[in-house]
Design an enzyme around this catalytic site. Structure first.
Site, PDB file in Angstrom:
ATOM      1  N   PHE A  83      -0.527   6.444   3.437  1.00  0.00           N
ATOM      2  CA  PHE A  83      -1.971   6.651   3.421  1.00  0.00           C
ATOM      3  C   PHE A  83      -2.496   6.404   4.830  1.00  0.00           C
ATOM      4  O   PHE A  83      -1.903   5.643   5.590  1.00  0.00           O
ATOM      5  CB  PHE A  83      -2.646   5.688   2.433  1.00  0.00           C
ATOM      6  N   LYS A 142      -0.014  10.288  12.747  1.00  0.00           N
ATOM      7  CA  LYS A 142       0.578   9.139  12.040  1.00  0.00           C
ATOM      8  C   LYS A 142       1.778   9.573  11.227  1.00  0.00           C
ATOM      9  O   LYS A 142       2.784   8.875  11.157  1.00  0.00           O
ATOM     10  CB  LYS A 142      -0.494   8.514  11.134  1.00  0.00           C
ATOM     11  N   ASN A 182      -8.175  -8.255   3.915  1.00  0.00           N
ATOM     12  CA  ASN A 182      -9.053  -7.095   4.116  1.00  0.00           C
ATOM     13  C   ASN A 182      -9.706  -6.746   2.788  1.00  0.00           C
ATOM     14  O   ASN A 182      -9.439  -7.381   1.765  1.00  0.00           O
ATOM     15  CB  ASN A 182      -8.265  -5.920   4.707  1.00  0.00           C
ATOM     16  N   LYS A 235       5.293   7.751  11.940  1.00  0.00           N
ATOM     17  CA  LYS A 235       5.911   6.867  10.938  1.00  0.00           C
ATOM     18  C   LYS A 235       7.149   7.500  10.305  1.00  0.00           C
ATOM     19  O   LYS A 235       7.961   6.800   9.730  1.00  0.00           O
ATOM     20  CB  LYS A 235       4.895   6.529   9.855  1.00  0.00           C
TER      21      LYS A 235
HETATM   22  O1  C5P Z   1      -0.876   2.276  10.512  1.00  0.00           O
HETATM   23  P1  C5P Z   1      -1.788   2.336   9.350  1.00  0.00           P
HETATM   24  O2  C5P Z   1      -2.080   0.965   8.792  1.00  0.00           O
HETATM   25  O3  C5P Z   1      -3.014   3.128   9.504  1.00  0.00           O
HETATM   26  O4  C5P Z   1      -0.908   3.129   8.271  1.00  0.00           O
HETATM   27  C1  C5P Z   1      -1.292   3.243   6.974  1.00  0.00           C
HETATM   28  C2  C5P Z   1      -0.101   3.481   6.084  1.00  0.00           C
HETATM   29  O5  C5P Z   1       0.996   2.641   6.453  1.00  0.00           O
HETATM   30  C3  C5P Z   1      -0.380   3.118   4.645  1.00  0.00           C
HETATM   31  O6  C5P Z   1       0.391   3.958   3.822  1.00  0.00           O
HETATM   32  C4  C5P Z   1       0.078   1.678   4.557  1.00  0.00           C
HETATM   33  O7  C5P Z   1       0.396   1.312   3.225  1.00  0.00           O
HETATM   34  C5  C5P Z   1       1.278   1.685   5.456  1.00  0.00           C
HETATM   35  N1  C5P Z   1       1.539   0.411   6.160  1.00  0.00           N
HETATM   36  C6  C5P Z   1       2.634  -0.325   5.823  1.00  0.00           C
HETATM   37  N2  C5P Z   1       2.915  -1.494   6.506  1.00  0.00           N
HETATM   38  C7  C5P Z   1       2.117  -1.891   7.518  1.00  0.00           C
HETATM   39  C8  C5P Z   1       0.974  -1.141   7.863  1.00  0.00           C
HETATM   40  C9  C5P Z   1       0.715   0.009   7.165  1.00  0.00           C
HETATM   41  O8  C5P Z   1       3.352   0.044   4.898  1.00  0.00           O
HETATM   42  N3  C5P Z   1       2.387  -3.019   8.159  1.00  0.00           N
END
Ligand code: C5P
Length: 398
Positions: free
Chosen positions: A324, A338, A208, A342
């Site tokens: 984030f 979120k 990305n 989480k």
């Molecule tokens: O679910 P999303 O990608 O929007 O969530 C963003 C947050 O979750 C960020 O803090 C990102 O660093 C963390 N993240 C993570 N592992 C993943 C996906 C997101 O730690 N596989």
């Protein structure tokens, strides 16, 4: 930053010893004082006179110097500093440290000290990679000794690879991070940053556009407040900041392993743009484009959610877990959900719609969401956002 701090600088016998003279200058320019100690072989590379002239202080070289024992014994010398720095830390010096030897002034000081120690290794690439040296390196880490470098690059011996001593500016940053008296001194903070690369085959990957800039700025701001920062970064375009322990990774799975290995931590900030999916059974050889055959189809598996895994740990969870949320619609509402989903304490939400220019840009406009509600900060540089966030983290950890 180093006002009122004294560094005992042990200079080992390696070609990089000349860089340690520059380090003395940098420490003094930053307000610190330096007491140099030269090993016998260091004297083949730099003279005690140059070290003493730059330090503006006496240089110590011999264990059995009776005058010094009368004035200040080696025990006293080893403990009178705020930090002991070994630069260059040769393979031999590190072997002595790992084995607990005390047969010259430098090794005796290192065994007698109860002061934190930082080593800046410097040696030939084969020596660095030798299992005996790697054993010593991990032994020193287990003993709580901090390390900066070595860097990878051309070496004085004509070879290339890891083994070059870290630059004096990087050693200075590591020193500042270890002994500056900020509100986060004594705290360990984990930061993830950058994108992850998920291999399709040995040459192709899914990725990305994360530049890693916001993560870099957060790690620097936390280190500037005195935190020990473990910076776990995917392959970002921005170079990792100085003064933090960098753990480079490629994939989400590796990032999770690195996060677990770096625990325990007082706080964790998950700024990485982790790929949501990885390719199952990535090919071990390059996938060939064969004339007339259809393009390959990729089968994807979901990556572990690193933030959720850490936020929901039953034992050893950092006291503060910050995630984030990069959103394009209903930013606050989505980010608030979120946070609950989480299980993290705070979510730093931002609008990454292309018209904001935030993704990959220099500025950010964030809303910090915690259990009490949402606090929006005015749009400003990513460095300012990082400073405010680091201060908020310091206040929360108390
Ligand atoms: O679910 P999303 O990608 O929007 O969530 C963003 C947050 O979750 C960020 O803090 C990102 O660093 C963390 N993240 C993570 N592992 C993943 C996906 C997101 O730690 N596989």
């Amino acid at each position: 930053m180093l006002q009122g701090k004294r560094i005992l600088l042990i200079i080992g016998g390696g070609i990089a010893a000349y860089k340690s003279l520059e380090l003395i200058r940098l420490i003094r320019r930053d307000g610190g004082a330096v007491t140099p100690v030269l090993t016998k072989s260091a004297e083949q590379f730099v003279t005690p006179l140059s070290a003493s002239a730059l330090a503006g202080d006496k240089v110590f070289t011999h264990l059995f110097d009776l005058t010094d024992e009368a004035e200040m014994g080696h025990i006293e010398l080893s403990r009178s500093a705020d930090l002991v720095v070994v630069a260059p830390a040769t393979a031999d010096l590190m072997a002595k440290m790992a084995g607990g030897h005390a047969n010259d002034l430098a090794s005796t000081l290192l065994l007698a000290t109860d002061t934190p120690v930082l080593v800046a290794p410097s040696m030939n690439v084969r020596m660095w990679l030798h299992p005996a040296n790697q054993r010593n390196v991990s032994m020193l880490a287990q003993d709580g000794i901090r390390r900066v470098g070595p860097d990878e690059g051309d070496m004085a011996c004509g070879e290339f690879g890891p083994g070059r001593m870290a630059e004096p500016t990087a050693i200075l940053a590591a020193i500042q991070a270890m002994i500056s008296d900020g509100p986060l001194s004594g705290r360990h903070v984990l930061v993830t940053s950058g994108p992850t690369h998920e291999p399709i085959d040995p040459v192709r990957y899914l990725a990305n556009r994360s530049s890693g800039q916001q993560g870099n700025a957060i790690a620097s701001a936390l280190a500037a407040l005195g935190a020990r920062v473990t910076f776990i970064t995917g392959p970002a375009s921005a170079a990792a900041p100085l003064g933090v322990d960098v753990v480079p990774v490629q994939t989400a799975v590796e990032m999770l392993e690195a996060v677990k290995a770096a625990m325990p931590a007082d706080a964790a900030v998950f700024a990485a743009a982790v790929a949501d999916w990885r390719v199952t059974d990535a090919a071990s050889g390059k996938i060939k484009k064969a004339a007339g055959s259809p393009p390959p189809s990729l089968s994807l598996a979901e990556n572990p959610d690193i933030l959720a895994t850490v936020a929901q740990m039953e034992t050893g969870r950092p006291r503060l877990v910050v995630g984030f949320a990069a959103e394009t619609d209903d930013v606050i509402e989505n980010a608030t959900q979120k946070r609950t989903r989480k299980g993290c304490d705070w979510i730093v939400a931002n609008d990454v719609s292309p018209e904001t220019g935030i993704m990959g840009g220099q500025e950010n406009a964030v809303t910090v969401i915690d259990e009490t509600g949402a606090e929006s900060w005015p749009r400003t540089s990513k460095e300012d956002v990082a400073r405010k966030l680091a201060e908020r983290i310091a206040a929360a950890l108390g």
